[in-house]
Structures are given as C-alpha cells and as structure tokens.
Motif scaffolding. Structure first.
Motif, short mmCIF file in Angstrom:
data_model
loop_
_atom_site.label_atom_id
_atom_site.label_comp_id
_atom_site.label_asym_id
_atom_site.label_seq_id
_atom_site.Cartn_x
_atom_site.Cartn_y
_atom_site.Cartn_z
N ALA A 100 0.81 -1.22 0.00
CA ALA A 100 0.00 0.00 0.00
C ALA A 100 0.85 1.27 0.00
N LEU A 101 2.17 1.15 -0.20
CA LEU A 101 3.05 2.31 -0.12
C LEU A 101 2.68 3.39 -1.14
N GLY A 102 2.41 2.98 -2.37
CA GLY A 102 2.04 3.94 -3.40
C GLY A 102 0.76 4.67 -3.07
N LEU A 103 -0.23 3.93 -2.58
CA LEU A 103 -1.51 4.52 -2.21
C LEU A 103 -1.33 5.52 -1.06
N VAL A 104 -0.49 5.18 -0.09
CA VAL A 104 -0.23 6.06 1.04
C VAL A 104 0.39 7.38 0.58
N ILE A 105 1.41 7.29 -0.26
CA ILE A 105 2.12 8.49 -0.71
C ILE A 105 1.21 9.39 -1.55
N VAL A 106 0.50 8.79 -2.50
CA VAL A 106 -0.38 9.57 -3.38
C VAL A 106 -1.50 10.23 -2.59
N SER A 107 -2.15 9.48 -1.71
CA SER A 107 -3.26 10.04 -0.93
C SER A 107 -2.78 11.14 0.02
N LEU A 108 -1.59 10.95 0.58
CA LEU A 108 -1.05 11.94 1.53
C LEU A 108 -0.79 13.29 0.87
N PHE A 109 -0.02 13.27 -0.20
CA PHE A 109 0.35 14.54 -0.83
C PHE A 109 -0.79 15.16 -1.63
N SER A 110 -1.66 14.34 -2.20
CA SER A 110 -2.82 14.91 -2.92
C SER A 110 -3.77 15.58 -1.93
N THR A 111 -3.90 15.01 -0.73
CA THR A 111 -4.75 15.63 0.30
C THR A 111 -4.19 16.97 0.75
N LEU A 112 -2.88 17.04 0.94
CA LEU A 112 -2.26 18.30 1.35
C LEU A 112 -2.40 19.38 0.28
N ILE A 113 -2.19 19.00 -0.98
CA ILE A 113 -2.31 19.97 -2.08
C ILE A 113 -3.76 20.42 -2.25
N LEU A 114 -4.68 19.45 -2.21
CA LEU A 114 -6.10 19.78 -2.33
C LEU A 114 -6.55 20.65 -1.15
N GLY A 115 -6.02 20.35 0.04
CA GLY A 115 -6.35 21.14 1.22
C GLY A 115 -5.92 22.59 1.06
N TRP A 116 -4.74 22.80 0.47
CA TRP A 116 -4.24 24.16 0.23
C TRP A 116 -5.15 24.91 -0.74
N LEU A 117 -5.57 24.22 -1.81
CA LEU A 117 -6.44 24.85 -2.81
C LEU A 117 -7.81 25.21 -2.23
N LEU A 118 -8.41 24.26 -1.50
CA LEU A 118 -9.73 24.50 -0.92
C LEU A 118 -9.69 25.55 0.19
N THR A 119 -8.59 25.58 0.93
CA THR A 119 -8.43 26.59 1.99
C THR A 119 -8.49 27.99 1.39
N ARG A 120 -7.81 28.18 0.27
CA ARG A 120 -7.84 29.48 -0.41
C ARG A 120 -9.23 29.76 -0.97
N ARG A 121 -9.83 28.75 -1.55
CA ARG A 121 -11.16 28.90 -2.17
C ARG A 121 -12.22 29.27 -1.14
N LEU A 122 -12.14 28.66 0.04
CA LEU A 122 -13.15 28.89 1.09
C LEU A 122 -12.81 30.10 1.97
N GLY A 123 -11.65 30.68 1.76
CA GLY A 123 -11.26 31.85 2.54
C GLY A 123 -10.96 31.54 3.99
N ILE A 124 -10.43 30.34 4.24
CA ILE A 124 -10.12 29.92 5.61
C ILE A 124 -8.71 30.38 5.96
N ASP A 125 -8.48 30.64 7.24
CA ASP A 125 -7.14 30.98 7.70
C ASP A 125 -6.17 29.90 7.23
N PRO A 126 -5.04 30.29 6.58
CA PRO A 126 -4.11 29.31 5.98
C PRO A 126 -3.59 28.26 6.96
N LYS A 127 -3.26 28.68 8.19
CA LYS A 127 -2.72 27.73 9.15
C LYS A 127 -3.79 26.74 9.62
#
Length: 315
Positions: A84-111
């Motif tokens: 499951a190593l590939g699944l772990v790595i892909v899900s981890l970094f895609s979640t962080l990147i998506l989180g950054w995009l949605l945080t900006r979109r929703l106007g949430i405090d970056p931290k």
C-alpha cells in the motif's frame, strides 16, 4: 496520578460514569457503542469533573496501541506496508495539495486549513499536535482543526463498518481503507476492530506506518510557514509500538502472553473510545464552524472515495 485526577469531591452520579466505563471493558460493548455511551453521558452532564479526560485518554490510547503491537506479525506488517506504499504516498500529498487549494477557495485561515489537511492526510489529532508548533499555530487555530477532525472521526466509527459490509469488502481490504481514509488512529483501530481481527491488524500496521510521515510533513510545513523545525516531534507510542512488534517476533516463545496482552489492549481501546465520546461537547462542535467543517468534509469524502475506488478496482 495528580494530573489525571484532581481533588474535587466525587458525587453520587459519578458512580454511573465509572460503572459504564468498567462495562466497556467487557466484550458486550463494541467500539461505536462505547463512543456513543460516552457522548450520551457528556450531553447529560454526567462526566466527572475530577477526571482529566484528555490526558487519561491520551495515555490509555497510547498503551493500548503499544499492546496491539504484540499481535502484529512482522513479516505481514512489512508486506502490507509495501503493498500500500504507493496509495499512502499519493493520498497523503494529494490531500495536502487539495487542502491548500480548498483553503484558499473557502477563505479559511491558511494555518487552520493546513492543520485540517495535515490531520486528514496523516493521522488526525497526532499530526495536528505535531504540525501546530512547527508552524507556530495559535491555540484557536489548533482547537478548530482538532474539533473538525474529532467530529469526523466520530462519524467514521459508525459509517465505515456499515459501508464495508454493504460492499462486502474483505477484512484485508477494509483494513487498508480504514488506515488511508480515517483520520485518528483511535477511530481507525475502533472501526477495524468492529469489522474483524484481520482488519484490525492490517489497519493498525498501515496506519502507524503512515503516521511516520508526521516527521517530513511537519518539517516541510515549518519551511512553508517559516516556523520552527526544532519543535518537530514524533509520538513516542509509535516507537514503542514498533518495539513491541520486534519483541513478539524475536521472542516467539512467549506467544501465550502476547495473546493475553493483545486481547486486553483491545478492550482498553474500547474504553479509550468511551472517554473520547465523553470529551465531546457542543462547544467543540460549535467551535469548528461552517467553513473549516466544509473543508474537512470535502477532503474526507475525496480521500475516502478515491482510496475506496482504488482498493476495490486495483488491489
């Protein structure tokens, strides 16, 4: 002990809380029911003020997970982690990147947004607790992130086993899904234990291997937010968990003792979930607010559905 219990006088109704807690150590109480019982007593105002729930839960949960390590087969643990190593790595970094995009979109405090994304990507409250000081997050930012993840964890404990049975998932597949898509280790282990022993062992092994990503993610976070990378720590229970696996592997002659420790640890895990439920309050739910909760739900749905699709079709 003084930190776990204060000097306030015990009340008669506190006996009910203690009795239910003891009942959670018996096989008749499952993980989701324990969480629900704790939450019910909290809403009725029947949680003793003398108990430091956060500290007690943290210690009890850590000891339970360490004990579960004695039931993990090292060869199987390595195999599960590699598969499951590939699944772990892909899900981890895609979640962080998506989180950054949605945080900006929703106007949430970056931290705040980054903490929620980190908790979703790695291991819930533990990841938030590790990343928060690295990015110099405030108490309010940390509390909102923890409350968001906490609520979604509670839902996952009931929802995931239901979906798993609905889709007739094998215990192995369900264990992998839990480790990828549920935030906190406590809820991962709780949901998996309700599904079966193989699911429990798979989920625990993969989740704690995934938790080791706290170190690089916290370090990268410190660089991005210009925080303090000297404050990065790894939860000690993960290291002791690995040690318990090694002990069981290299000293197999004590297998009977390991089986007892494993069984007792599973019951203490149920008690931990009861205490987690007892710590839920409407104040925490209110503190999460709409936008952070929307972010948490979006990340969770995408991570859960994406990993589920991959597991069912490609694994």
């Amino acid at each position: 002990m003084n930190k776990l219990f204060n000097k306030k006088k015990w009340q008669k109704h506190d006996l009910l809380f203690i009795s239910v807690a003891i009942l959670c150590l018996s096989p008749i109480i499952s993980s989701p029911i324990a969480l629900l019982l704790g939450f019910t007593l909290a809403m009725l105002g029947l949680v003793p003020k003398q108990i430091n729930l956060n500290l007690l839960t943290k210690k009890l949960l850590a000891y339970s997970i360490i004990g579960l390590g004695f039931g993990i087969n090292l060869d199987q643990a390595i195999a599960v982690s590699k598969d499951a190593l590939g699944l772990v790595i892909v899900s981890l970094f895609s979640t962080l990147i998506l989180g950054w995009l949605l945080t900006r979109r929703l106007g949430i405090d970056p931290k705040t947004g980054h903490l929620i994304a980190s908790g979703t990507a790695i291991c819930g409250g533990s990841a938030i607790a590790a990343v928060a000081p690295a990015i110099n997050a405030t108490e309010d930012q940390t509390s909102i992130a923890l409350a968001t993840i906490f609520i979604l964890n509670s839902v996952a404990l009931f929802l995931f086993p239901f979906i798993g049975h609905l889709l007739s998932m094998t215990e192995h597949a369900f264990g992998i899904w839990c480790a990828i898509a549920i935030h906190d280790t406590s809820s991962v282990v709780g949901a998996a234990s309700a599904y079966g022993n193989e699911a429990l062992l798979t989920a625990t092994t993969l989740k704690l291997a995934r938790a080791l990503w706290i170190i690089p993610v916290a370090f990268i976070s410190a660089l991005l937010f210009k925080g303090d990378n000297k404050k990065i720590t790894v939860p000690s229970f993960i290291l002791f968990y690995c040690l318990s696996i090694l002990i069981a592997y290299y000293l197999p002659q004590f297998s009977t003792l390991y089986d007892i420790i494993f069984s007792v640890s599973k019951r203490f895990l149920v008690l931990s979930l009861f205490l987690i439920g007892a710590a839920i309050s409407f104040d925490k739910i209110r503190a999460a607010g709409a936008s952070p909760m929307i972010l948490g739900i979006c990340l969770w749905i995408i991570t859960a559905s994406g990993s589920l699709t991959y597991i069912l079709l490609l694994m």
